[in-house]
Design a protein around this motif. Structure first.
Motif, PDB file in Angstrom:
ATOM      1  N   GLY A  12       0.826  -1.208   0.000  1.00 61.41           N
ATOM      2  CA  GLY A  12       0.000   0.000   0.000  1.00 61.41           C
ATOM      3  C   GLY A  12       0.856   1.253   0.000  1.00 61.41           C
ATOM      4  O   GLY A  12       1.880   1.324  -0.690  1.00 61.41           O
ATOM      5  N   GLN A  13       0.433   2.232   0.799  1.00 65.93           N
ATOM      6  CA  GLN A  13       1.123   3.524   0.809  1.00 65.93           C
ATOM      7  C   GLN A  13       2.562   3.402   1.294  1.00 65.93           C
ATOM      8  O   GLN A  13       3.487   3.893   0.649  1.00 65.93           O
ATOM      9  CB  GLN A  13       0.368   4.506   1.727  1.00 65.93           C
ATOM     10  N   ILE A  14       2.746   2.752   2.448  1.00 64.41           N
ATOM     11  CA  ILE A  14       4.119   2.610   2.958  1.00 64.41           C
ATOM     12  C   ILE A  14       4.891   1.632   2.079  1.00 64.41           C
ATOM     13  O   ILE A  14       6.044   1.869   1.717  1.00 64.41           O
ATOM     14  CB  ILE A  14       4.135   2.141   4.435  1.00 64.41           C
ATOM     15  N   GLY A  15       4.245   0.527   1.691  1.00 64.33           N
ATOM     16  CA  GLY A  15       4.910  -0.495   0.871  1.00 64.33           C
ATOM     17  C   GLY A  15       5.476   0.085  -0.418  1.00 64.33           C
ATOM     18  O   GLY A  15       6.611  -0.223  -0.808  1.00 64.33           O
ATOM     19  N   TYR A  33       4.646  -7.789  -2.195  1.00 65.38           N
ATOM     20  CA  TYR A  33       3.600  -8.813  -2.111  1.00 65.38           C
ATOM     21  C   TYR A  33       2.352  -8.212  -1.467  1.00 65.38           C
ATOM     22  O   TYR A  33       2.434  -7.461  -0.493  1.00 65.38           O
ATOM     23  CB  TYR A  33       4.100 -10.002  -1.272  1.00 65.38           C
ATOM     24  N   ASP A  34       1.200  -8.527  -2.022  1.00 62.09           N
ATOM     25  CA  ASP A  34      -0.070  -8.090  -1.422  1.00 62.09           C
ATOM     26  C   ASP A  34      -1.132  -9.133  -1.753  1.00 62.09           C
ATOM     27  O   ASP A  34      -0.864 -10.129  -2.430  1.00 62.09           O
ATOM     28  CB  ASP A  34      -0.456  -6.693  -1.950  1.00 62.09           C
ATOM     29  N   ILE A  35      -2.337  -8.925  -1.255  1.00 66.07           N
ATOM     30  CA  ILE A  35      -3.430  -9.882  -1.475  1.00 66.07           C
ATOM     31  C   ILE A  35      -3.853  -9.877  -2.961  1.00 66.07           C
ATOM     32  O   ILE A  35      -3.580  -8.900  -3.669  1.00 66.07           O
ATOM     33  CB  ILE A  35      -4.638  -9.544  -0.567  1.00 66.07           C
ATOM     34  N   GLU A  37      -6.486  -9.250  -4.601  1.00 65.91           N
ATOM     35  CA  GLU A  37      -7.231  -8.068  -5.070  1.00 65.91           C
ATOM     36  C   GLU A  37      -6.309  -6.907  -5.424  1.00 65.91           C
ATOM     37  O   GLU A  37      -6.698  -5.999  -6.153  1.00 65.91           O
ATOM     38  CB  GLU A  37      -8.225  -7.579  -3.995  1.00 65.91           C
ATOM     39  N   LYS A  38      -5.091  -6.928  -4.880  1.00 65.27           N
ATOM     40  CA  LYS A  38      -4.159  -5.808  -5.106  1.00 65.27           C
ATOM     41  C   LYS A  38      -3.047  -6.184  -6.087  1.00 65.27           C
ATOM     42  O   LYS A  38      -2.060  -5.468  -6.197  1.00 65.27           O
ATOM     43  CB  LYS A  38      -3.531  -5.377  -3.770  1.00 65.27           C
ATOM     44  N   GLU A  39      -3.223  -7.324  -6.781  1.00 67.10           N
ATOM     45  CA  GLU A  39      -2.125  -7.789  -7.642  1.00 67.10           C
ATOM     46  C   GLU A  39      -1.762  -6.750  -8.713  1.00 67.10           C
ATOM     47  O   GLU A  39      -0.588  -6.460  -8.945  1.00 67.10           O
ATOM     48  CB  GLU A  39      -2.492  -9.121  -8.307  1.00 67.10           C
ATOM     49  N   VAL A  79       7.026  -5.670   6.945  1.00 67.78           N
ATOM     50  CA  VAL A  79       5.583  -5.945   6.972  1.00 67.78           C
ATOM     51  C   VAL A  79       4.779  -4.673   7.226  1.00 67.78           C
ATOM     52  O   VAL A  79       4.923  -4.035   8.273  1.00 67.78           O
ATOM     53  CB  VAL A  79       5.253  -6.978   8.075  1.00 67.78           C
ATOM     54  N   THR A  80       3.943  -4.336   6.262  1.00 67.81           N
ATOM     55  CA  THR A  80       2.974  -3.237   6.458  1.00 67.81           C
ATOM     56  C   THR A  80       1.553  -3.744   6.240  1.00 67.81           C
ATOM     57  O   THR A  80       0.619  -2.945   6.184  1.00 67.81           O
ATOM     58  CB  THR A  80       3.238  -2.072   5.480  1.00 67.81           C
ATOM     59  N   ALA A  81       1.409  -5.046   6.091  1.00 66.87           N
ATOM     60  CA  ALA A  81       0.086  -5.615   5.832  1.00 66.87           C
ATOM     61  C   ALA A  81      -0.863  -5.239   6.966  1.00 66.87           C
ATOM     62  O   ALA A  81      -0.515  -5.348   8.131  1.00 66.87           O
ATOM     63  CB  ALA A  81       0.188  -7.138   5.727  1.00 66.87           C
ATOM     64  N   GLY A  82      -2.040  -4.798   6.592  1.00 72.05           N
ATOM     65  CA  GLY A  82      -3.015  -4.401   7.599  1.00 72.05           C
ATOM     66  C   GLY A  82      -3.781  -3.189   7.110  1.00 72.05           C
ATOM     67  O   GLY A  82      -3.637  -2.787   5.962  1.00 72.05           O
ATOM     68  N   ILE A  83      -4.579  -2.646   7.993  1.00 67.71           N
ATOM     69  CA  ILE A  83      -5.263  -1.407   7.606  1.00 67.71           C
ATOM     70  C   ILE A  83      -4.630  -0.245   8.380  1.00 67.71           C
ATOM     71  O   ILE A  83      -4.175  -0.413   9.504  1.00 67.71           O
ATOM     72  CB  ILE A  83      -6.786  -1.463   7.867  1.00 67.71           C
ATOM     73  N   PRO A  84      -4.579   0.928   7.772  1.00 71.02           N
ATOM     74  CA  PRO A  84      -4.038   2.080   8.496  1.00 71.02           C
ATOM     75  C   PRO A  84      -5.115   2.716   9.372  1.00 71.02           C
ATOM     76  O   PRO A  84      -6.301   2.435   9.210  1.00 71.02           O
ATOM     77  CB  PRO A  84      -3.611   3.028   7.376  1.00 71.02           C
ATOM     78  N   THR A 122       3.248  -2.505  10.846  1.00 75.25           N
ATOM     79  CA  THR A 122       1.800  -2.506  11.083  1.00 75.25           C
ATOM     80  C   THR A 122       1.475  -2.091  12.527  1.00 75.25           C
ATOM     81  O   THR A 122       2.103  -2.558  13.466  1.00 75.25           O
ATOM     82  CB  THR A 122       1.239  -3.926  10.818  1.00 75.25           C
ATOM     83  N   ASN A 123       0.496  -1.233  12.680  1.00 77.21           N
ATOM     84  CA  ASN A 123       0.061  -0.775  14.009  1.00 77.21           C
ATOM     85  C   ASN A 123      -1.096  -1.612  14.548  1.00 77.21           C
ATOM     86  O   ASN A 123      -1.822  -2.202  13.758  1.00 77.21           O
ATOM     87  CB  ASN A 123      -0.379   0.692  13.913  1.00 77.21           C
ATOM     88  N   PRO A 124      -1.319  -1.654  15.860  1.00 80.88           N
ATOM     89  CA  PRO A 124      -0.511  -1.032  16.914  1.00 80.88           C
ATOM     90  C   PRO A 124       0.840  -1.733  17.054  1.00 80.88           C
ATOM     91  O   PRO A 124       0.889  -2.938  17.349  1.00 80.88           O
ATOM     92  CB  PRO A 124      -1.363  -1.192  18.175  1.00 80.88           C
TER      93      PRO A 124
HETATM   94  N1  APR Z   1      -1.088  -9.927   3.140  1.00 83.73           N
HETATM   95  C1  APR Z   1      -0.461  -8.946   2.472  1.00 83.73           C
HETATM   96  N2  APR Z   1      -0.932  -7.688   2.410  1.00 83.73           N
HETATM   97  C2  APR Z   1      -2.064  -7.423   3.045  1.00 83.73           C
HETATM   98  C3  APR Z   1      -2.783  -8.395   3.769  1.00 83.73           C
HETATM   99  C4  APR Z   1      -2.240  -9.706   3.806  1.00 83.73           C
HETATM  100  N3  APR Z   1      -2.831 -10.691   4.466  1.00 83.73           N
HETATM  101  N4  APR Z   1      -3.881  -7.801   4.291  1.00 83.73           N
HETATM  102  C5  APR Z   1      -3.875  -6.517   3.922  1.00 83.73           C
HETATM  103  N5  APR Z   1      -2.773  -6.277   3.156  1.00 83.73           N
HETATM  104  C6  APR Z   1      -2.383  -5.050   2.478  1.00 83.73           C
HETATM  105  C7  APR Z   1      -3.543  -4.219   1.960  1.00 83.73           C
HETATM  106  O1  APR Z   1      -4.135  -4.826   0.818  1.00 83.73           O
HETATM  107  C8  APR Z   1      -2.850  -2.901   1.658  1.00 83.73           C
HETATM  108  O2  APR Z   1      -2.396  -2.816   0.316  1.00 83.73           O
HETATM  109  O3  APR Z   1      -1.691  -4.148   3.329  1.00 83.73           O
HETATM  110  C9  APR Z   1      -1.658  -2.896   2.618  1.00 83.73           C
HETATM  111  C10 APR Z   1      -1.697  -1.769   3.623  1.00 83.73           C
HETATM  112  O4  APR Z   1      -1.518  -0.597   2.896  1.00 83.73           O
HETATM  113  P1  APR Z   1      -2.296   0.744   3.225  1.00 83.73           P
HETATM  114  O5  APR Z   1      -3.715   0.445   3.469  1.00 83.73           O
HETATM  115  O6  APR Z   1      -1.953   1.747   2.175  1.00 83.73           O
HETATM  116  O7  APR Z   1      -1.658   1.177   4.639  1.00 83.73           O
HETATM  117  P2  APR Z   1      -0.253   1.912   4.923  1.00 83.73           P
HETATM  118  O8  APR Z   1      -0.472   3.377   4.984  1.00 83.73           O
HETATM  119  O9  APR Z   1       0.794   1.369   4.020  1.00 83.73           O
HETATM  120  O10 APR Z   1      -0.005   1.423   6.429  1.00 83.73           O
HETATM  121  C11 APR Z   1       0.190   0.069   6.723  1.00 83.73           C
HETATM  122  O11 APR Z   1       1.472   0.521   8.707  1.00 83.73           O
HETATM  123  O12 APR Z   1       1.883   2.485   9.911  1.00 83.73           O
HETATM  124  C12 APR Z   1       1.099   1.330   9.807  1.00 83.73           C
HETATM  125  O13 APR Z   1      -0.977   2.034  10.772  1.00 83.73           O
HETATM  126  C13 APR Z   1      -0.332   1.651   9.585  1.00 83.73           C
HETATM  127  O14 APR Z   1      -1.109  -0.536  10.090  1.00 83.73           O
HETATM  128  C14 APR Z   1      -0.854   0.357   9.031  1.00 83.73           C
HETATM  129  C15 APR Z   1       0.336  -0.154   8.209  1.00 83.73           C
END
Ligand code: APR
Length: 312
Positions: A12-15, A33-35, A37-39, A79-84, A122-124
């Motif tokens: 995502g954004q950080i990735g 690497y991402d899920i 849907e994000k390929e 690892v940044t996987a997750g929701i922000p 990934t937070n927290p």
């Molecule tokens: N495997 C791989 N990627 C995944 C998975 C998974 N199982 N689940 C979600 N993702 C991906 C999402 O599809 C998304 O592209 O993680 C990515 C997260 O990117 P953004 O939503 O843009 O979030 P980002 O701003 O990059 O922050 C990521 O870092 O600082 C923390 O709080 C922030 O927890 C958040 C994380």
């Protein structure tokens, strides 16, 4: 010598920025690497950056993928996987959602890239690093969290703005969890070797400490749809580079404490030496009673968040 491999789990954004900075610093080849849907998105980011590199004059191969096979044998996994975090959401609100994701990712990294130095963003943060290590079983020295480099960078930026001086000459240490209870140690901050306590009045310094603690939230409010992404990415890249090049830089990060600062069996932000063996050492400094009390508060907050991980 073959190039190193940096796998980014979450594109995502950080990735995306991690991929860009890693390529521009020629740290190695990059997999985003991402899920599924994000390929398209991660393939697009990989290609877009690859097409920038001739202009930069940097060599790196970039791949976007939605199969975990792509991260096989990575040297570094970030690892940044997750929701922000969204406005009004605390980092702790994120815990339940991101915990499920981190556990899946931890198993994937364990089976595909067990030798990697793993940096969790990934937070927290503090409890996600804990959860990642617990679920993966990877060695504690090879698992850490990116927070202190960023928290200290924010403090350093605010001090430099206050004094109208170069950020290069401001050094600072922020201890504790990655949240509002973090502990900036102003007593140890310096500008060109001069203690900032001698350069900035106490009330202004207190305002800088408060702004540092809330810096993540300040960005969340400004963006409206997500959290900081440039600065977290660069902070993790500094950690990855120190590992890959055995620089042995002293970087504050969420490291596994085994009694240092009276913290036991928890990942908390402390100054750590990062080299070829991962987290090689934690540097300890004697704290004042006030600093120690503040650190205890932040450690309690981390422990509470870890308890939630252990109960779910
Ligand atoms: N495997 C791989 N990627 C995944 C998975 C998974 N199982 N689940 C979600 N993702 C991906 C999402 O599809 C998304 O592209 O993680 C990515 C997260 O990117 P953004 O939503 O843009 O979030 P980002 O701003 O990059 O922050 C990521 O870092 O600082 C923390 O709080 C922030 O927890 C958040 C994380």
């Amino acid at each position: 010598m073959a190039r190193k491999k940096i796998a980014l789990v979450g594109g995502g954004q950080i990735g995306g920025n991690l991929a860009l900075y890693a390529a521009q610093r020629e740290l190695g080849d990059v997999v985003i690497y991402d899920i599924p849907e994000k390929e398209g998105l991660v393939k697009g980011k990989a290609l877009d950056i690859a097409e920038q590199l001739p202009v930069d004059g940097c060599d790196a191969t970039l791949v976007g993928a939605s199969s975990l096979d792509a991260i096989a044998n990575a040297d570094v996994v970030i690892v940044t996987a997750g929701i922000p975090r969204k406005p009004g959401m605390s980092r702790e609100d994120l815990l339940r959602i991101n915990l499920g994701i981190i556990e899946i990712v931890a198993h994937g990294v364990k089976s595909h890239a067990p030798r990697a130095f793993c940096i969790i963003i990934t937070n927290p943060l503090d409890s996600m690093v804990y959860a990642f290590q617990k679920a993966s079983g990877l060695p504690h020295n090879k698992v850490c969290g990116m927070a202190g480099v960023l928290d200290a960078a924010r403090y350093r930026a605010f001090v430099a703005m206050e004094l109208g001086i170069s950020v290069k000459d401001v050094q600072a240490l922020v201890l504790g969890g990655h949240g509002p209870s973090m502990v900036p140690i102003s007593r140890l901050a310096t500008a060109g070797g001069v203690p900032v306590t001698e350069l900035i009045p106490a009330d202004r310094l207190k305002a800088i400490e408060d702004r540092t603690r809330e810096a993540g939230t300040e960005i969340v409010k400004l963006y409206g749809t997500g959290s900081a992404f440039f600065s977290p990415a660069m902070s993790a890249i500094a950690m990855a580079e120190s590992y890959l090049k055995d620089q042995k830089r002293v970087l504050p990060c969420a490291a596994y404490c085994t009694g240092q600062y009276a913290i036991r069996d928890l990942y908390v932000g402390v100054p750590a030496v990062i080299g070829a063996n991962g987290i090689e050492r934690i540097l300890e400094v004697k704290l004042t009673a006030e600093e120690a009390a503040a650190l205890k508060k932040t450690v309690d907050a981390v422990q509470q968040s870890v308890n939630e991980v252990n109960m779910s």
